[in-house]
Design a protein around this motif. Structure first.
Motif, PDB file in Angstrom:
ATOM      1  N   ASP A  70      51.509 -72.246  45.790  1.00 44.93           N
ATOM      2  CA  ASP A  70      50.799 -73.214  46.085  1.00 44.93           C
ATOM      3  C   ASP A  70      51.248 -74.007  47.591  1.00 44.93           C
ATOM      4  O   ASP A  70      50.740 -74.688  48.182  1.00 44.93           O
ATOM      5  CB  ASP A  70      50.639 -74.334  45.054  1.00 44.93           C
ATOM      6  N   ASN A  71      52.567 -73.747  47.538  1.00 44.31           N
ATOM      7  CA  ASN A  71      53.276 -74.432  48.737  1.00 44.31           C
ATOM      8  C   ASN A  71      54.194 -73.379  49.698  1.00 44.31           C
ATOM      9  O   ASN A  71      54.819 -72.547  48.982  1.00 44.31           O
ATOM     10  CB  ASN A  71      54.334 -75.600  48.034  1.00 44.31           C
ATOM     11  N   VAL A  72      54.198 -73.301  50.798  1.00 45.95           N
ATOM     12  CA  VAL A  72      54.731 -72.606  51.708  1.00 45.95           C
ATOM     13  C   VAL A  72      55.511 -73.369  52.911  1.00 45.95           C
ATOM     14  O   VAL A  72      54.996 -74.460  53.457  1.00 45.95           O
ATOM     15  CB  VAL A  72      53.790 -71.652  52.659  1.00 45.95           C
ATOM     16  N   TYR A 143      67.592 -65.142  58.687  1.00 45.77           N
ATOM     17  CA  TYR A 143      68.076 -65.622  57.181  1.00 45.77           C
ATOM     18  C   TYR A 143      67.143 -65.031  56.394  1.00 45.77           C
ATOM     19  O   TYR A 143      65.809 -65.702  56.354  1.00 45.77           O
ATOM     20  CB  TYR A 143      68.278 -66.970  57.084  1.00 45.77           C
ATOM     21  N   ARG A 144      67.273 -64.092  55.471  1.00 40.47           N
ATOM     22  CA  ARG A 144      66.304 -63.794  54.376  1.00 40.47           C
ATOM     23  C   ARG A 144      66.826 -64.257  53.018  1.00 40.47           C
ATOM     24  O   ARG A 144      67.825 -63.692  52.453  1.00 40.47           O
ATOM     25  CB  ARG A 144      66.300 -62.059  54.197  1.00 40.47           C
ATOM     26  N   LEU A 145      66.569 -65.455  52.637  1.00 42.54           N
ATOM     27  CA  LEU A 145      67.074 -66.151  51.616  1.00 42.54           C
ATOM     28  C   LEU A 145      66.306 -65.780  50.281  1.00 42.54           C
ATOM     29  O   LEU A 145      65.025 -65.908  50.405  1.00 42.54           O
ATOM     30  CB  LEU A 145      67.330 -67.637  51.876  1.00 42.54           C
ATOM     31  N   LEU A 146      66.943 -65.698  49.193  1.00 38.24           N
ATOM     32  CA  LEU A 146      66.173 -65.389  48.021  1.00 38.24           C
ATOM     33  C   LEU A 146      67.145 -65.938  46.855  1.00 38.24           C
ATOM     34  O   LEU A 146      68.089 -66.306  47.000  1.00 38.24           O
ATOM     35  CB  LEU A 146      66.286 -63.847  47.838  1.00 38.24           C
ATOM     36  N   SER A 158      70.713 -71.167  41.602  1.00 40.86           N
ATOM     37  CA  SER A 158      70.443 -70.384  42.749  1.00 40.86           C
ATOM     38  C   SER A 158      69.010 -70.653  43.338  1.00 40.86           C
ATOM     39  O   SER A 158      68.845 -70.973  44.544  1.00 40.86           O
ATOM     40  CB  SER A 158      70.401 -68.790  42.413  1.00 40.86           C
ATOM     41  N   SER A 159      67.927 -70.862  42.353  1.00 40.71           N
ATOM     42  CA  SER A 159      66.740 -70.987  42.805  1.00 40.71           C
ATOM     43  C   SER A 159      66.464 -72.626  43.178  1.00 40.71           C
ATOM     44  O   SER A 159      65.714 -72.696  44.182  1.00 40.71           O
ATOM     45  CB  SER A 159      65.801 -70.733  41.970  1.00 40.71           C
ATOM     46  N   ARG A 160      67.179 -73.429  42.524  1.00 41.81           N
ATOM     47  CA  ARG A 160      67.176 -74.802  42.873  1.00 41.81           C
ATOM     48  C   ARG A 160      67.795 -74.976  44.230  1.00 41.81           C
ATOM     49  O   ARG A 160      67.187 -75.954  44.874  1.00 41.81           O
ATOM     50  CB  ARG A 160      67.763 -75.703  41.809  1.00 41.81           C
ATOM     51  N   ALA A 161      68.868 -74.521  44.472  1.00 45.88           N
ATOM     52  CA  ALA A 161      69.607 -74.639  45.765  1.00 45.88           C
ATOM     53  C   ALA A 161      68.619 -74.312  46.859  1.00 45.88           C
ATOM     54  O   ALA A 161      68.627 -74.803  47.925  1.00 45.88           O
ATOM     55  CB  ALA A 161      70.838 -74.125  45.768  1.00 45.88           C
ATOM     56  N   LEU A 162      68.218 -73.120  46.589  1.00 47.01           N
ATOM     57  CA  LEU A 162      67.355 -72.517  47.624  1.00 47.01           C
ATOM     58  C   LEU A 162      65.971 -73.362  47.906  1.00 47.01           C
ATOM     59  O   LEU A 162      65.627 -73.662  48.974  1.00 47.01           O
ATOM     60  CB  LEU A 162      66.845 -71.082  47.504  1.00 47.01           C
ATOM     61  N   ASN A 163      65.613 -73.900  46.794  1.00 46.20           N
ATOM     62  CA  ASN A 163      64.538 -74.688  47.313  1.00 46.20           C
ATOM     63  C   ASN A 163      64.737 -75.793  47.766  1.00 46.20           C
ATOM     64  O   ASN A 163      63.919 -76.314  48.636  1.00 46.20           O
ATOM     65  CB  ASN A 163      63.759 -75.190  45.568  1.00 46.20           C
ATOM     66  N   ALA A 164      65.853 -76.694  47.451  1.00 42.73           N
ATOM     67  CA  ALA A 164      66.246 -77.677  48.313  1.00 42.73           C
ATOM     68  C   ALA A 164      66.293 -77.291  49.609  1.00 42.73           C
ATOM     69  O   ALA A 164      66.138 -78.236  50.546  1.00 42.73           O
ATOM     70  CB  ALA A 164      67.597 -78.341  47.519  1.00 42.73           C
ATOM     71  N   LEU A 165      67.003 -76.124  50.006  1.00 38.17           N
ATOM     72  CA  LEU A 165      67.405 -75.874  51.323  1.00 38.17           C
ATOM     73  C   LEU A 165      65.875 -75.824  52.208  1.00 38.17           C
ATOM     74  O   LEU A 165      65.778 -76.030  53.200  1.00 38.17           O
ATOM     75  CB  LEU A 165      68.217 -74.752  51.355  1.00 38.17           C
ATOM     76  N   LEU A 166      65.060 -75.183  51.417  1.00 37.02           N
ATOM     77  CA  LEU A 166      63.684 -75.136  52.198  1.00 37.02           C
ATOM     78  C   LEU A 166      62.920 -76.479  52.440  1.00 37.02           C
ATOM     79  O   LEU A 166      62.071 -76.390  53.236  1.00 37.02           O
ATOM     80  CB  LEU A 166      62.612 -74.114  51.229  1.00 37.02           C
ATOM     81  N   VAL A 167      63.076 -77.401  51.483  1.00 38.18           N
ATOM     82  CA  VAL A 167      62.656 -78.582  51.581  1.00 38.18           C
ATOM     83  C   VAL A 167      63.309 -79.250  52.854  1.00 38.18           C
ATOM     84  O   VAL A 167      62.491 -80.175  53.664  1.00 38.18           O
ATOM     85  CB  VAL A 167      62.842 -79.341  50.314  1.00 38.18           C
ATOM     86  N   GLU A 225      59.000 -72.716  44.306  1.00 38.07           N
ATOM     87  CA  GLU A 225      59.537 -71.961  43.120  1.00 38.07           C
ATOM     88  C   GLU A 225      58.870 -70.601  43.322  1.00 38.07           C
ATOM     89  O   GLU A 225      59.498 -69.460  43.451  1.00 38.07           O
ATOM     90  CB  GLU A 225      59.281 -72.338  41.793  1.00 38.07           C
ATOM     91  N   GLN A 226      57.400 -70.618  43.251  1.00 34.41           N
ATOM     92  CA  GLN A 226      56.526 -69.283  43.489  1.00 34.41           C
ATOM     93  C   GLN A 226      56.982 -68.569  44.899  1.00 34.41           C
ATOM     94  O   GLN A 226      57.141 -67.281  44.827  1.00 34.41           O
ATOM     95  CB  GLN A 226      55.372 -69.500  43.523  1.00 34.41           C
TER      96      GLN A 226
END
Length: 264
Positions: A70-72, A143-146, A158-167, A225-226
């Motif tokens: 839903d969000n990119v 950077y290919r962050l996953l 892992s996923s929460r930190a990456l989400n924060a970085l993308l925000v 997240e998605q």
């Protein structure tokens, strides 16, 4: 001893020869230390990568990707940096976050997970050199962050930190993204326990240059997240099964080869 003999030993030519020999010896010691450092980097990272690859294989068996997010994320502009004329270029290209001059002679691709110890080791050893090469326009980093190491913490760090970085990328731009990225690796939580909670991630993001009012809701709601799941799935499609994976101009490389590139 006769005075003339003493003077002969200390002629300018003799002193210059001794100075040159000392300089050459120092240069050889420095080169040996660089080789030792590169071998150490390669050995430590290789051992950690082997462990991470096993975890990646287990995680892929539980893959839930494929849905349209839903969000990119996007890359926010930094008006202040643009006005000063020293903004580092950045853009999102599929699942790659491109940082640096697109006309740079070399492109370095790095697949990494913010909970990955081998990735933190790579950043600790070569992060400063990578940043300097980006700033100098010598390389562009893709950077290919996953995220596949949520099970390595007790709170899906892992996923929460990456989400924060993308925000942060989406709201504050490349400079804040780079600062936050480096901070998360420099202060990476140990595996097996809790990573930073949302409040701590938000506090660190603000210190990196983001505005709390613009990031809190999206960090707490984990809006990407998605997208993160799909980015992680793309890693497998790219033939990558461990982090960090390094590619230089599209060709697989190891930390030693990256270190050599950065020394050129």
């Amino acid at each position: 001893m006769p005075r003339g003999t003493t003077m002969a030993r200390n002629t300018p030519e003799k002193r210059e020869q001794r100075r040159q020999r000392a300089a050459e010896a120092l240069k050889e010691r420095q080169a040996a230390e660089r080789r030792r450092k590169m071998l150490t980097i390669g050995g430590v990272v290789a051992a950690l990568v082997a462990i991470v690859a096993i975890i990646f294989g287990i995680t892929q068996a539980m893959d839930t990707t494929g849905e349209t997010p839903d969000n990119v994320p996007s890359v926010a502009e930094d008006p202040a940096a643009d006005a000063e004329g020293d903004a580092v270029p950045g853009k999102l290209d599929g699942y790659g976050i491109l940082v640096g001059d697109p006309e740079a002679a070399r492109t370095v691709t790095i697949y990494e997970d913010l909970q990955c110890p081998a990735c933190a080791n790579l950043e600790a050893e070569l992060g400063d050199e990578i940043s300097e090469a980006i700033d100098a326009g010598e390389i562009q980093v893709d950077y290919r962050l996953l995220s596949f190491l949520d099970r390595a913490s007790t709170n899906d760090y892992s996923s929460r930190a990456l989400n924060a970085l993308l925000v942060v990328l989406d709201t504050a731009g490349i400079d804040a993204f780079r600062a936050f990225h480096d901070d998360l690796y420099a202060n990476q939580p140990a595996e097996g326990g809790p990573g930073f909670d949302d409040d701590e991630l938000i506090e660190r993001a603000v210190e990196a240059g983001a505005e709390e009012s613009e990031i809190r809701a999206d960090i707490e709601d984990k809006v990407y997240e998605q997208w993160i799941k799909n980015a992680t799935d793309q890693m497998s499609k790219d033939g990558v099964n461990s982090t960090p994976t390094i590619r230089i101009d599209g060709e697989d490389a190891d930390p030693q080869q990256l270190a050599e590139l950065l020394q050129q």
